[in-house]
Design a protein around this motif. Sequence first.
Motif, PDB file in Angstrom:
ATOM      1  N   ASP A 155       0.999  -1.123  -0.024  1.00 25.48           N
ATOM      2  CA  ASP A 155      -0.035   0.051   0.000  1.00 25.48           C
ATOM      3  C   ASP A 155       0.952   1.301  -0.087  1.00 25.48           C
ATOM      4  O   ASP A 155       0.771   2.193  -0.637  1.00 25.48           O
ATOM      5  CB  ASP A 155      -0.866  -0.171   1.239  1.00 25.48           C
ATOM      6  CG  ASP A 155      -2.333  -0.633   0.998  1.00 25.48           C
ATOM      7  OD1 ASP A 155      -2.466  -0.922  -0.302  1.00 25.48           O
ATOM      8  OD2 ASP A 155      -2.963  -1.100   1.786  1.00 25.48           O
ATOM      9  N   GLN A 156       1.872   1.284   0.735  1.00 23.47           N
ATOM     10  CA  GLN A 156       2.683   2.407   0.744  1.00 23.47           C
ATOM     11  C   GLN A 156       3.780   2.558  -0.358  1.00 23.47           C
ATOM     12  O   GLN A 156       3.674   3.860  -0.743  1.00 23.47           O
ATOM     13  CB  GLN A 156       3.760   2.148   1.938  1.00 23.47           C
ATOM     14  CG  GLN A 156       3.209   2.146   3.356  1.00 23.47           C
ATOM     15  CD  GLN A 156       3.944   1.607   4.611  1.00 23.47           C
ATOM     16  OE1 GLN A 156       5.100   1.600   4.240  1.00 23.47           O
ATOM     17  NE2 GLN A 156       3.757   1.916   5.941  1.00 23.47           N
ATOM     18  N   LEU A 158       2.541   1.627  -3.432  1.00 24.60           N
ATOM     19  CA  LEU A 158       1.603   2.082  -4.480  1.00 24.60           C
ATOM     20  C   LEU A 158       1.361   3.520  -4.401  1.00 24.60           C
ATOM     21  O   LEU A 158       1.326   4.312  -5.220  1.00 24.60           O
ATOM     22  CB  LEU A 158       0.331   1.253  -4.424  1.00 24.60           C
ATOM     23  CG  LEU A 158      -0.775   1.682  -5.450  1.00 24.60           C
ATOM     24  CD1 LEU A 158      -0.256   1.132  -6.865  1.00 24.60           C
ATOM     25  CD2 LEU A 158      -1.980   0.990  -5.132  1.00 24.60           C
ATOM     26  N   ASP A 159       1.212   4.078  -3.113  1.00 24.36           N
ATOM     27  CA  ASP A 159       1.005   5.627  -2.880  1.00 24.36           C
ATOM     28  C   ASP A 159       2.005   6.208  -3.431  1.00 24.36           C
ATOM     29  O   ASP A 159       2.057   7.383  -3.669  1.00 24.36           O
ATOM     30  CB  ASP A 159       0.704   5.423  -1.418  1.00 24.36           C
ATOM     31  CG  ASP A 159       0.000   7.139  -0.976  1.00 24.36           C
ATOM     32  OD1 ASP A 159      -0.870   7.243  -1.670  1.00 24.36           O
ATOM     33  OD2 ASP A 159       0.471   7.555  -0.094  1.00 24.36           O
ATOM     34  N   SER A 160       3.250   5.749  -3.009  1.00 25.30           N
ATOM     35  CA  SER A 160       4.495   6.581  -3.205  1.00 25.30           C
ATOM     36  C   SER A 160       4.903   6.507  -4.755  1.00 25.30           C
ATOM     37  O   SER A 160       5.909   7.206  -4.924  1.00 25.30           O
ATOM     38  CB  SER A 160       5.532   6.197  -2.161  1.00 25.30           C
ATOM     39  OG  SER A 160       6.036   4.829  -2.667  1.00 25.30           O
ATOM     40  N   TRP A 166      -1.114  -3.053  -7.953  1.00 31.36           N
ATOM     41  CA  TRP A 166      -0.980  -3.812  -6.743  1.00 31.36           C
ATOM     42  C   TRP A 166      -2.051  -4.837  -7.137  1.00 31.36           C
ATOM     43  O   TRP A 166      -3.436  -4.663  -7.246  1.00 31.36           O
ATOM     44  CB  TRP A 166      -1.337  -3.149  -5.573  1.00 31.36           C
ATOM     45  CG  TRP A 166      -1.406  -3.577  -4.151  1.00 31.36           C
ATOM     46  CD1 TRP A 166      -0.326  -4.020  -3.392  1.00 31.36           C
ATOM     47  CD2 TRP A 166      -2.317  -4.202  -3.619  1.00 31.36           C
ATOM     48  NE1 TRP A 166      -0.678  -4.482  -2.419  1.00 31.36           N
ATOM     49  CE2 TRP A 166      -1.806  -5.050  -2.505  1.00 31.36           C
ATOM     50  CE3 TRP A 166      -3.749  -4.512  -3.904  1.00 31.36           C
ATOM     51  CZ2 TRP A 166      -2.590  -5.640  -1.553  1.00 31.36           C
ATOM     52  CZ3 TRP A 166      -4.531  -5.082  -2.945  1.00 31.36           C
ATOM     53  CH2 TRP A 166      -3.953  -5.581  -1.772  1.00 31.36           C
ATOM     54  N   ASN A 174     -11.014   3.600  -1.682  1.00 32.39           N
ATOM     55  CA  ASN A 174     -10.031   4.543  -1.186  1.00 32.39           C
ATOM     56  C   ASN A 174     -10.098   5.676  -2.573  1.00 32.39           C
ATOM     57  O   ASN A 174      -9.883   5.138  -3.827  1.00 32.39           O
ATOM     58  CB  ASN A 174      -8.616   3.930  -1.233  1.00 32.39           C
ATOM     59  CG  ASN A 174      -7.731   5.125  -0.766  1.00 32.39           C
ATOM     60  OD1 ASN A 174      -7.753   6.274  -1.231  1.00 32.39           O
ATOM     61  ND2 ASN A 174      -6.719   4.676   0.359  1.00 32.39           N
ATOM     62  N   LYS A 176      -8.090   7.640  -3.785  1.00 34.57           N
ATOM     63  CA  LYS A 176      -6.848   7.739  -4.466  1.00 34.57           C
ATOM     64  C   LYS A 176      -6.687   6.998  -5.631  1.00 34.57           C
ATOM     65  O   LYS A 176      -5.749   6.937  -6.552  1.00 34.57           O
ATOM     66  CB  LYS A 176      -5.805   7.803  -3.596  1.00 34.57           C
ATOM     67  CG  LYS A 176      -5.787   9.064  -2.607  1.00 34.57           C
ATOM     68  CD  LYS A 176      -4.283   8.891  -1.748  1.00 34.57           C
ATOM     69  CE  LYS A 176      -4.116   7.872  -1.014  1.00 34.57           C
ATOM     70  NZ  LYS A 176      -2.883   7.883  -0.105  1.00 34.57           N
ATOM     71  N   TYR A 177      -7.386   5.719  -5.450  1.00 29.46           N
ATOM     72  CA  TYR A 177      -7.223   4.432  -6.353  1.00 29.46           C
ATOM     73  C   TYR A 177      -8.196   4.189  -7.332  1.00 29.46           C
ATOM     74  O   TYR A 177      -9.285   4.341  -7.094  1.00 29.46           O
ATOM     75  CB  TYR A 177      -6.842   3.353  -5.534  1.00 29.46           C
ATOM     76  CG  TYR A 177      -5.504   3.319  -4.637  1.00 29.46           C
ATOM     77  CD1 TYR A 177      -4.423   4.061  -5.101  1.00 29.46           C
ATOM     78  CD2 TYR A 177      -5.669   3.022  -3.565  1.00 29.46           C
ATOM     79  CE1 TYR A 177      -3.411   4.508  -4.313  1.00 29.46           C
ATOM     80  CE2 TYR A 177      -4.639   3.164  -2.453  1.00 29.46           C
ATOM     81  CZ  TYR A 177      -3.367   3.924  -2.929  1.00 29.46           C
ATOM     82  OH  TYR A 177      -2.408   4.041  -1.983  1.00 29.46           O
ATOM     83  N   SER A 309      -5.174  -2.417  -8.417  1.00 29.60           N
ATOM     84  CA  SER A 309      -5.411  -1.370  -7.930  1.00 29.60           C
ATOM     85  C   SER A 309      -4.297  -0.450  -8.509  1.00 29.60           C
ATOM     86  O   SER A 309      -2.890  -0.778  -8.569  1.00 29.60           O
ATOM     87  CB  SER A 309      -5.542  -1.018  -6.287  1.00 29.60           C
ATOM     88  OG  SER A 309      -4.463  -1.677  -6.088  1.00 29.60           O
ATOM     89  N   TYR A 310      -4.584   0.725  -8.682  1.00 28.07           N
ATOM     90  CA  TYR A 310      -3.591   1.890  -9.253  1.00 28.07           C
ATOM     91  C   TYR A 310      -3.967   3.396  -8.964  1.00 28.07           C
ATOM     92  O   TYR A 310      -5.285   3.551  -8.808  1.00 28.07           O
ATOM     93  CB  TYR A 310      -3.344   1.707 -10.770  1.00 28.07           C
ATOM     94  CG  TYR A 310      -4.596   1.532 -11.568  1.00 28.07           C
ATOM     95  CD1 TYR A 310      -5.025   2.775 -12.492  1.00 28.07           C
ATOM     96  CD2 TYR A 310      -5.020   0.381 -11.622  1.00 28.07           C
ATOM     97  CE1 TYR A 310      -6.355   2.619 -13.025  1.00 28.07           C
ATOM     98  CE2 TYR A 310      -6.174   0.211 -12.581  1.00 28.07           C
ATOM     99  CZ  TYR A 310      -6.596   1.691 -13.315  1.00 28.07           C
ATOM    100  OH  TYR A 310      -7.911   1.317 -13.985  1.00 28.07           O
ATOM    101  N   LYS A 311      -2.902   3.943  -8.852  1.00 29.92           N
ATOM    102  CA  LYS A 311      -3.256   5.456  -8.454  1.00 29.92           C
ATOM    103  C   LYS A 311      -3.998   6.119  -9.632  1.00 29.92           C
ATOM    104  O   LYS A 311      -3.615   6.070 -10.605  1.00 29.92           O
ATOM    105  CB  LYS A 311      -1.979   6.367  -8.039  1.00 29.92           C
ATOM    106  CG  LYS A 311      -1.289   5.662  -6.694  1.00 29.92           C
ATOM    107  CD  LYS A 311      -0.276   6.619  -6.125  1.00 29.92           C
ATOM    108  CE  LYS A 311      -0.883   8.032  -5.703  1.00 29.92           C
ATOM    109  NZ  LYS A 311       0.028   8.829  -5.049  1.00 29.92           N
TER     110      LYS A 311
END
Length: 333
Positions: A155-156, A158-160, A166, A174, A176-177, A309-311
């Motif tokens: 998770d971290q 993917l977020d960064s 993922w 979420n 963001k995704y 999942s992806y940003k």
Amino acid sequence: MPSFLKERKSTGNTNQQCYRIKEMNLFNLKYFVTLAYELNFTRAAEKLFISQQALSKYIRCLESEYNTQLFVRKPKVALTRSGQIMQEAAIRILKLEHQLRNQLENENKKLIKSVTLGMGPARSRTLLPDIYTAYHEYYPNINLQVIIDSTKVLDQMLDSGKIDLWLGYYRKQNEKYNYTFLFEDQICAIIPKKVMSRLFGDKDNEMAKRLSKKFEISYFAESPFMMLPKGHRIREIVDEYLNKNNTKSTYILETNDIDALIILALEGNALTFASNTYIKKYINTSLFSENAYVFFLNGCGTSQNIIISYKKEKPLSPEAKSFIDICLKMYQS
């Protein structure tokens, strides 16, 4: 053509030995610079992994090519004034060559297309082999980089932006995704045949047929369970399932190793739970069919949705889009 690229005649008295190495090249320069630093033919030759005789030949040919003496040999090795000029130039040339090599390597890395995927340890063992095979068949020149780690770490990452995609289970929305649904993964109970025989005697086969139509955990309320520790999604699903069915769990063993749990269940120690996709790698083995039954848990909340999942803010590369397309063809066609 620049004048320095034009072939020129040697000004020295080159002999047959120097024919192959009379022109200055990078090897000659490296040999020269090493000797200029060591000022000792034996030590320089050892560092260059060549014989002292070969090193002497290279230096003589270099001197012959430029019609100048680069080293004084006696009473001890020392650079002449020409040697000092050569040393300064050689170091500059070798530095430029090193910079050029780095620039070209970096440019080549840009040309290599890649996708960075994050997966959990258990899911990678069951899904990755088939996914990689299918993806590589369609896109053999794309480098698939797979990071195997815990859900929290992925998770971290993917977020960064350290991973592009993922592949795991859906938790909660979420903003963001973006999410691409692949398939529903049902949770199963693995019941050892020894446990079935102990509970139902000679009616165990009849009971197995009944439970395969509608599984009832209450029959096994007094049986020992083995399970993944808290924090795992399957553990959350099973605990919630047991609670809904008013069954108190008695876990005699907890471990992160799902394979160990399945093997122990096959040996008749206790019953356990696993996802349908994970059990598939065991289900067709004689060891499994001879020692255990598999029953699907029924009711709401007894499965997990497997997603990619992806940003939202990070545009998907064509390579990442193609990866998602391949997965959709595999699991939804």
